[in-house]
Design a protein around this motif. Structure first.
Motif, PDB file in Angstrom:
ATOM      1  N   ARG A  70       0.842  -1.201   0.000  1.00  0.00           N
ATOM      2  CA  ARG A  70       0.000   0.000   0.000  1.00  0.00           C
ATOM      3  C   ARG A  70       0.875   1.248   0.000  1.00  0.00           C
ATOM      4  NH1 ARG A  70      -1.593  -3.026   4.278  1.00  0.00           N
ATOM      5  NH2 ARG A  70      -1.031  -1.428   5.812  1.00  0.00           N
ATOM      6  N   ARG A  71       0.438   2.263  -0.717  1.00  0.00           N
ATOM      7  CA  ARG A  71       1.188   3.507  -0.773  1.00  0.00           C
ATOM      8  C   ARG A  71       0.960   4.313   0.499  1.00  0.00           C
ATOM      9  NH1 ARG A  71      -0.162   5.343  -7.030  1.00  0.00           N
ATOM     10  NH2 ARG A  71       0.875   3.565  -8.030  1.00  0.00           N
ATOM     11  N   SER A  72       1.927   5.168   0.810  1.00  0.00           N
ATOM     12  CA  SER A  72       1.820   6.032   1.975  1.00  0.00           C
ATOM     13  C   SER A  72       2.536   7.339   1.683  1.00  0.00           C
ATOM     14  CB  SER A  72       2.444   5.352   3.202  1.00  0.00           C
ATOM     15  OG  SER A  72       2.401   6.216   4.313  1.00  0.00           O
ATOM     16  N   ARG A  73       1.952   8.430   2.147  1.00  0.00           N
ATOM     17  CA  ARG A  73       2.580   9.734   1.942  1.00  0.00           C
ATOM     18  C   ARG A  73       3.483  10.134   3.108  1.00  0.00           C
ATOM     19  NH1 ARG A  73      -2.330  13.533  -0.516  1.00  0.00           N
ATOM     20  NH2 ARG A  73      -2.704  12.300  -2.410  1.00  0.00           N
ATOM     21  N   HIS A  74       3.344   9.466   4.214  1.00  0.00           N
ATOM     22  CA  HIS A  74       4.086   9.829   5.417  1.00  0.00           C
ATOM     23  C   HIS A  74       5.071   8.712   5.744  1.00  0.00           C
ATOM     24  CE1 HIS A  74       4.957  10.798   9.628  1.00  0.00           C
ATOM     25  NE2 HIS A  74       4.462  12.009   9.384  1.00  0.00           N
ATOM     26  N   ILE A  75       6.349   9.030   5.794  1.00  0.00           N
ATOM     27  CA  ILE A  75       7.367   7.992   5.950  1.00  0.00           C
ATOM     28  C   ILE A  75       7.292   7.336   7.323  1.00  0.00           C
ATOM     29  CG2 ILE A  75       9.386   9.229   6.917  1.00  0.00           C
ATOM     30  CD1 ILE A  75      10.908   8.006   4.427  1.00  0.00           C
ATOM     31  N   GLY A  76       6.963   8.132   8.354  1.00  0.00           N
ATOM     32  CA  GLY A  76       6.837   7.554   9.688  1.00  0.00           C
ATOM     33  C   GLY A  76       5.708   6.549   9.751  1.00  0.00           C
ATOM     34  N   GLU A  77       4.587   6.875   9.134  1.00  0.00           N
ATOM     35  CA  GLU A  77       3.446   5.964   9.083  1.00  0.00           C
ATOM     36  C   GLU A  77       3.820   4.677   8.352  1.00  0.00           C
ATOM     37  OE1 GLU A  77       0.137   6.420   6.070  1.00  0.00           O
ATOM     38  OE2 GLU A  77      -0.825   7.219   7.870  1.00  0.00           O
ATOM     39  N   LEU A  78       4.540   4.813   7.247  1.00  0.00           N
ATOM     40  CA  LEU A  78       4.979   3.648   6.477  1.00  0.00           C
ATOM     41  C   LEU A  78       5.898   2.770   7.312  1.00  0.00           C
ATOM     42  CD1 LEU A  78       5.298   2.034   3.825  1.00  0.00           C
ATOM     43  CD2 LEU A  78       7.161   3.608   3.221  1.00  0.00           C
ATOM     44  N   LEU A  79       6.862   3.370   7.994  1.00  0.00           N
ATOM     45  CA  LEU A  79       7.813   2.593   8.776  1.00  0.00           C
ATOM     46  C   LEU A  79       7.138   1.883   9.941  1.00  0.00           C
ATOM     47  CD1 LEU A  79      10.891   4.991   8.761  1.00  0.00           C
ATOM     48  CD2 LEU A  79      10.754   2.719   7.733  1.00  0.00           C
ATOM     49  N   VAL A  80       6.176   2.523  10.565  1.00  0.00           N
ATOM     50  CA  VAL A  80       5.456   1.871  11.665  1.00  0.00           C
ATOM     51  C   VAL A  80       4.714   0.644  11.148  1.00  0.00           C
ATOM     52  CG1 VAL A  80       3.512   2.125  13.255  1.00  0.00           C
ATOM     53  CG2 VAL A  80       5.273   3.899  13.136  1.00  0.00           C
ATOM     54  N   ARG A  81       4.070   0.757   9.995  1.00  0.00           N
ATOM     55  CA  ARG A  81       3.381  -0.401   9.415  1.00  0.00           C
ATOM     56  C   ARG A  81       4.374  -1.504   9.071  1.00  0.00           C
ATOM     57  NH1 ARG A  81       0.066   3.040   5.799  1.00  0.00           N
ATOM     58  NH2 ARG A  81       1.226   2.085   4.087  1.00  0.00           N
ATOM     59  N   ILE A  82       5.526  -1.114   8.530  1.00  0.00           N
ATOM     60  CA  ILE A  82       6.562  -2.096   8.192  1.00  0.00           C
ATOM     61  C   ILE A  82       7.042  -2.807   9.456  1.00  0.00           C
ATOM     62  CG2 ILE A  82       8.969  -2.336   7.437  1.00  0.00           C
ATOM     63  CD1 ILE A  82       8.374  -0.153   5.345  1.00  0.00           C
ATOM     64  N   GLY A  83       7.314  -2.037  10.511  1.00  0.00           N
ATOM     65  CA  GLY A  83       7.785  -2.637  11.751  1.00  0.00           C
ATOM     66  C   GLY A  83       6.772  -3.589  12.353  1.00  0.00           C
ATOM     67  N   ASN A  84       5.507  -3.200  12.368  1.00  0.00           N
ATOM     68  CA  ASN A  84       4.463  -4.061  12.927  1.00  0.00           C
ATOM     69  C   ASN A  84       4.290  -5.332  12.109  1.00  0.00           C
ATOM     70  OD1 ASN A  84       3.926  -2.303  15.024  1.00  0.00           O
ATOM     71  ND2 ASN A  84       2.205  -1.302  13.984  1.00  0.00           N
ATOM     72  N   ASP A  85       4.281  -5.191  10.793  1.00  0.00           N
ATOM     73  CA  ASP A  85       4.132  -6.370   9.933  1.00  0.00           C
ATOM     74  C   ASP A  85       5.323  -7.314  10.082  1.00  0.00           C
ATOM     75  OD1 ASP A  85       1.699  -5.565   9.000  1.00  0.00           O
ATOM     76  OD2 ASP A  85       2.388  -4.935   7.023  1.00  0.00           O
ATOM     77  N   ALA A  86       6.519  -6.749  10.220  1.00  0.00           N
ATOM     78  CA  ALA A  86       7.706  -7.579  10.378  1.00  0.00           C
ATOM     79  C   ALA A  86       7.637  -8.378  11.676  1.00  0.00           C
ATOM     80  CB  ALA A  86       8.963  -6.719  10.343  1.00  0.00           C
ATOM     81  N   ILE A  87       7.222  -7.739  12.754  1.00  0.00           N
ATOM     82  CA  ILE A  87       7.099  -8.446  14.026  1.00  0.00           C
ATOM     83  C   ILE A  87       6.031  -9.531  13.932  1.00  0.00           C
ATOM     84  CG2 ILE A  87       6.349  -8.211  16.431  1.00  0.00           C
ATOM     85  CD1 ILE A  87       9.175  -7.233  15.978  1.00  0.00           C
ATOM     86  N   ASP A  88       4.888  -9.195  13.335  1.00  0.00           N
ATOM     87  CA  ASP A  88       3.798 -10.169  13.223  1.00  0.00           C
ATOM     88  C   ASP A  88       4.205 -11.368  12.369  1.00  0.00           C
ATOM     89  OD1 ASP A  88       2.336  -8.448  14.732  1.00  0.00           O
ATOM     90  OD2 ASP A  88       0.947  -7.846  13.149  1.00  0.00           O
ATOM     91  N   GLY A  89       4.999 -11.136  11.330  1.00  0.00           N
ATOM     92  CA  GLY A  89       5.342 -12.217  10.406  1.00  0.00           C
ATOM     93  C   GLY A  89       6.726 -12.788  10.605  1.00  0.00           C
ATOM     94  N   ALA A  90       7.439 -12.356  11.647  1.00  0.00           N
ATOM     95  CA  ALA A  90       8.817 -12.802  11.842  1.00  0.00           C
ATOM     96  C   ALA A  90       8.884 -14.317  11.990  1.00  0.00           C
ATOM     97  CB  ALA A  90       9.423 -12.129  13.067  1.00  0.00           C
ATOM     98  N   ARG A  91       9.889 -14.887  11.362  1.00  0.00           N
ATOM     99  CA  ARG A  91      10.045 -16.338  11.392  1.00  0.00           C
ATOM    100  C   ARG A  91      11.507 -16.666  11.609  1.00  0.00           C
ATOM    101  NH1 ARG A  91       8.077 -20.071   6.372  1.00  0.00           N
ATOM    102  NH2 ARG A  91       9.678 -21.681   6.547  1.00  0.00           N
ATOM    103  N   GLY A  92      11.786 -17.495  12.593  1.00  0.00           N
ATOM    104  CA  GLY A  92      13.153 -17.920  12.846  1.00  0.00           C
ATOM    105  C   GLY A  92      13.983 -16.864  13.555  1.00  0.00           C
ATOM    106  N   ASN A  93      15.177 -17.274  13.940  1.00  0.00           N
ATOM    107  CA  ASN A  93      16.101 -16.399  14.641  1.00  0.00           C
ATOM    108  C   ASN A  93      16.451 -15.172  13.807  1.00  0.00           C
ATOM    109  OD1 ASN A  93      19.110 -15.641  15.276  1.00  0.00           O
ATOM    110  ND2 ASN A  93      18.389 -16.690  17.103  1.00  0.00           N
ATOM    111  N   SER A  94      16.843 -15.395  12.571  1.00  0.00           N
ATOM    112  CA  SER A  94      17.257 -14.294  11.700  1.00  0.00           C
ATOM    113  C   SER A  94      16.084 -13.384  11.362  1.00  0.00           C
ATOM    114  CB  SER A  94      17.883 -14.848  10.412  1.00  0.00           C
ATOM    115  OG  SER A  94      16.986 -15.750   9.780  1.00  0.00           O
TER     116      SER A  94
END
Length: 609
Positions: A70-94
């Motif tokens: 999804r597109r975003s105009r605000h970089i902070g908003e984009l990064l927060v979504r990226i961080g949350n999605d990464a935590i939710d989908g994190a797999r394995g140690n790495s």
């Protein structure tokens, strides 16, 4: 004559916009996904299970399908979504370390409309520190070392180059490459194997993908191809380098959701449990936990003290290693609804995907998160009936991806289709694999399903291919019998497995109903016994009268929290039938949640000649 046009001087980029960052991260994620198989091949730390590439790809793939779609105009908003999605989908140690890096980066830049060189450097430093803090025992010569080197170089560049983030990124990438090359000098295990750290290589691959976008622009995204299939010929990782610790054989993960989660306190509580490769990544509202343990439920229970536990998984690394060491053997899998004796599963290396169990408002992994004995103890104290649900398709997909990366084919022996959606979940997960993958409807549950999985594992050990195994299972399916006797049918009635009219009939008559799996794969009442005092012996006589046509039988007897009755039933059946091999098991929640305590179960199958 017109003079040739003079190109305008390049305007230095002083800020990174949300649109540019999104495209750059897409390019980075695709680069890691394309390198997945090579990362798997060189994976030797912390456990040489050949899945670092898959874990990083899965983590970043979750971000690709979420925040980056999804597109975003605000970089902070984009990064927060990226961080949350990464935590939710994190797999394995790495994957968990990478997710924590992205989450920490977002924490610093959440209010930034764009990123200049200084803000970028500070955000990356926050991400690097967060990633290091997520590990109970940080180790140099890993992805942490490369992230730190990248952060240090960005900080230096921000001071030297001022507001130009592009120049700073270029020099920081060079530093990261150098740190990657140094990882074998920092860890003897890598030097011995002749490889760099796989997680560190994955982080550099991610940076390389970003650099491709910086240099090539949107054209880079169009040129980068789709993700290669892990099961394509030639994609198999080379080998596993060291032994997995059998005392911590389960690669265990979960997501913890809550308000004001104290991540430091959670990490301290988990560290006290002597968990290996512990990563606690996330923030105040969501935390991803990864660790290698002998008993997954210990990790889940500790996490439950800090919030709601979701997205649980526990992969058996010993079985994963056996897959890597069996490049010519067909992989065999079943689900935990099959009450497969542990000795048989271990003997034949049969993978078991756990059913989900819900009890007292919490979800558990059958057998791995909740043993059969503990299930019955907790059920006795619970005010509500437990519930079971099929494993998500992702659990099957993760297993299929792993075994087909090493082995030539796989056969999954599933719970009867009319009894559950488990088989459908496996069929969904099985789509798209080029190597043979057979999803076989056992037409049975519990002991009957277990007997068919047992035979499949035995044939795989003997070198049979997937087609031969499937043909043998089809032959044995109608010859395999499954019966159950319940002292209390109220659980089955409330769960819809037995018609409601049967309950008063049983209660007032003293009849013990006998249920069986029918030829169409459904469960139904087929008879009854008036034998309250010597019920196991009466049940044995009932089964023996119907067991005809075989010179020898394989036998599995199951009990729901009535060990003495189970032993009595097994002994009585041995007296009446030519039993070649028999096992006694405590049946799990897939049966116990519906039939209740006191249930006895028999599975019979003609023994191979």
């Amino acid at each position: 004559m017109l003079e040739p046009a003079i190109p305008a001087p390049a305007i230095p980029v002083t800020e990174v916009t949300a649109a540019a960052l999104r495209r750059a991260f897409i390019a980075g994620a695709r680069r890691v996904i394309a390198a997945r198989d090579e990362l798997n091949r060189i994976n030797v730390f912390p456990v040489p299970d050949g899945d670092t590439g898959s874990n990083l790809s899965s983590t970043l793939g979750h971000v690709l399908q979420g925040a980056l779609s999804r597109r975003s105009r605000h970089i902070g908003e984009l990064l927060v979504r990226i961080g949350n999605d990464a935590i939710d989908g994190a797999r394995g140690n790495s994957g968990a370390i990478m997710a924590q890096f992205l989450y920490g980066l977002a924490e610093h830049a959440r209010n930034a409309p764009a990123l200049d060189a200084r803000t970028l450097a500070d955000a990356v430093r926050r991400g690097a520190d967060s990633a290091r803090a997520a590990l109970a025992h940080p180790v140099e010569g890993t992805i942490l070392s490369v992230i730190s080197a990248f952060a240090d170089a960005l900080d230096e560049a921000a001071r030297k180059h001022g507001a130009n983030p592009r120049g700073g990124f270029s020099s920081a990438l060079q530093r990261a490459r150098g740190a990657l090359a140094d990882t074998p000098k920092q860890m003897a295990l890598l030097q011995k194997a002749g490889v760099v750290d796989a997680g560190a290589q994955g982080f550099v691959d991610w940076l390389e993908g970003i650099a491709e976008y910086v240099d090539g622009g949107p054209r880079t995204l169009r040129m980068r191809g789709a993700m290669p299939a892990a099961n394509e010929p030639g994609a198999m990782p080379a080998h596993v380098h060291e032994d997995v610790d059998p005392a911590r054989r389960y690669c265990t993960e979960c997501l913890v959701l809550g308000e004001a989660i104290d991540r430091a306190a959670m990490q301290a509580a988990l560290t006290a449990l002597d968990i290996d490769s512990l990563v606690v990544a996330g923030g105040a509202t969501r935390v991803r936990v990864h660790g290698h343990v002998g008993t997954p439920q210990r990790l889940f229970d500790a996490c439950a003290g800090f919030g709601q536990v979701e997205a649980m998984k526990a992969d058996d690394m010993v079985l994963q290693q056996r897959s890597a060491e069996s490049p010519e053997r067909v992989a065999v899998a079943t689900d935990s609804a099959a009450d497969l004796p542990a000795a048989v599963a271990e003997r034949h290396g049969i993978h078991i995907v756990p059913v989900r169990v819900s009890l007292d408002g919490r979800d558990y992994l059958d057998r791995l998160g909740l043993t059969a004995g503990e299930f019955y103890r907790r059920m006795a104290r619970s005010e509500k009936l437990p519930q079971t649900s099929q494993p998500p398709a992702g659990d099957f997909r993760r297993l299929f991806e792993h075994v087909l990366a090493y082995q030539p084919a796989a056969v999954y022996v599933g719970l009867s289709r009319p009894l559950s959606g488990t088989l459908q979940a496996a069929e969904t997960a099985a789509r798209g694999f080029s190597r043979p993958l057979r999803v076989f409807d056992s037409g049975h549950a519990s002991a009957g399903q277990a007997l068919l999985a047992w035979r499949a594992g035995e044939m795989a050990d003997a070198g049979a291919d997937a087609d031969a195994i499937a043909a043998e299972l089809a032959r044995l399916q109608p010859l395999t019998r499954t019966w159950a006797m319940a002292r209390d049918i109220s659980h089955a009635v409330r769960g819809g497995r037995i018609p409601r009219w049967a309950e008063p009939l049983v209660r007032f008559s003293g009849l013990l109903p006998i249920a069986a799996i029918k030829p169409d794969g459904r469960l139904g009442v087929t008879g009854g016994l008036f034998a309250r005092k010597r019920a196991p012996e009466a049940f044995a006589r009932y089964v023996a009268r119907r067991a005809r046509g075989a010179n020898g039988w394989r036998l599995i007897v199951g009990h729901s929290d009535v060990l003495d009755d189970g032993q009595c039933l097994l002994a009585a059946l041995r007296e009446r039938l030519p039993v070649v091999e028999a096992h006694l098991v405590e049946v799990g929640p897939a049966v116990g949640a519906h039939a209740g305590p006191g249930t006895l179960l028999v599975g019979l199958q003609p023994a191979p000649v």
